[in-house]
Design an enzyme around this catalytic site. Sequence first.
Site, short mmCIF file in Angstrom:
data_model
loop_
_atom_site.label_atom_id
_atom_site.label_comp_id
_atom_site.label_asym_id
_atom_site.label_seq_id
_atom_site.Cartn_x
_atom_site.Cartn_y
_atom_site.Cartn_z
NE ARG A 102 -3.82 0.64 1.95
CZ ARG A 102 -5.05 0.72 2.48
NH1 ARG A 102 -5.27 1.46 3.54
NH2 ARG A 102 -6.05 0.06 1.93
CG HIS A 129 -8.43 0.11 -2.78
ND1 HIS A 129 -7.66 -0.98 -2.41
CD2 HIS A 129 -9.07 0.51 -1.64
CE1 HIS A 129 -7.83 -1.20 -1.11
NE2 HIS A 129 -8.67 -0.33 -0.64
CD GLN A 132 -12.92 -1.92 -0.48
OE1 GLN A 132 -12.15 -1.85 0.46
NE2 GLN A 132 -14.13 -2.46 -0.35
CG ASP A 220 -13.43 6.38 -1.19
OD1 ASP A 220 -13.42 6.18 0.05
OD2 ASP A 220 -12.38 6.38 -1.88
CB CYS A 260 -13.93 1.15 0.11
SG CYS A 260 -13.31 2.83 0.26
NE ARG A 288 -10.23 -5.17 0.66
CZ ARG A 288 -9.45 -4.19 1.14
NH1 ARG A 288 -9.98 -3.18 1.78
NH2 ARG A 288 -8.14 -4.21 0.95
#
Length: 301
Positions: A102, A129, A132, A220, A260, A288
């Site tokens: 990440r 991402h 996700q 988001d 998310c 996830r």
Amino acid sequence: MKHFLKLLDVTTEEIYELLDLAAVMKQYVKEGKEHHFLKGKTLAMIFEKNSTRTRISFETGMYQLGGHALFISAKDSQIGRGEPTQDTARVMSRMLDGIMIRTFEQSEVEDLAKYGSIPVINGLTDFSHPCQVMADLMTIREHKGKLEGLTMCYIGDGNNMANSLIVGGLKVGMHVHVACPEGYHPDPSVMAFAAQYPDHFILTDKPMEAAKDADVVITDCWTSMGQEDEKKAREAAFAGYQVNKELMAVAKPDAMVQHCLPAYREQEITTEVFEEHADEIFDEAENRLHAQKAVLVKLLG
Ligand code: CP
Ligand code: NVA
């Protein structure tokens, strides 16, 4: 598939294969059945940004698969002191079986893959991402029974989530309707990809237009990790881009909501809508684990 860096690299068939495998992984957990497909394998998890879900799901996932995950904070390792990615990639390739990272720049993830010889998984960059979005697609399919033909609507910042949802959604045959304010559009490479789907893709600055008849409404945060200095300007730019009761009223009556997480109540989503759809949102968080285990088994197994 050697790496999992961004959904632009993954085929429709591979996405569906991973979703099917993720469902099997979930079943194993539900039945309490041992599934040590990665016995003795090790995964480095490099974090240059904060995380709750990504760390927990990868670490738990590796354990459930019979392997081991190493948490590596960039600031506590030599990465934070500037050791070149090329060298980190080669060192890790000598000792480990895979790397999850990440970070900020997508190029850092691509470089790890280029210079190392083990699979690299993108655990979030400023650009994308993908893990996700695999969990999101898995959750939508569980709730709706299919993906193809459904309308996904995304409201807010044209960020890493928007980029990955657009690519993932279009690849699995969904209609993708996005509402972003001027100046906060998705990445040009994603817009170029979406241009190949003129009948399935809409980008507008009108949230109500994007949400109309949607099967799933997604949002988001307005300020992503690393953008903290822009918080004030972003709050002003996204003021009309909230997932609230009025917006949900134009979506299909049985529309689901995905986020998310972490969620900022009364900013991108109201507490009311969040709580009404909490089961779907926390299914998404749980998925996830299952979706990433599918990626791990496919790449490291
Ligand atoms: N959604 C997500 O990636 O959560 P974390 O930042 O907590 O890992
Ligand atoms: N867009 C958010 C996602 C967090 C999981 C960020 O990058 O901070």
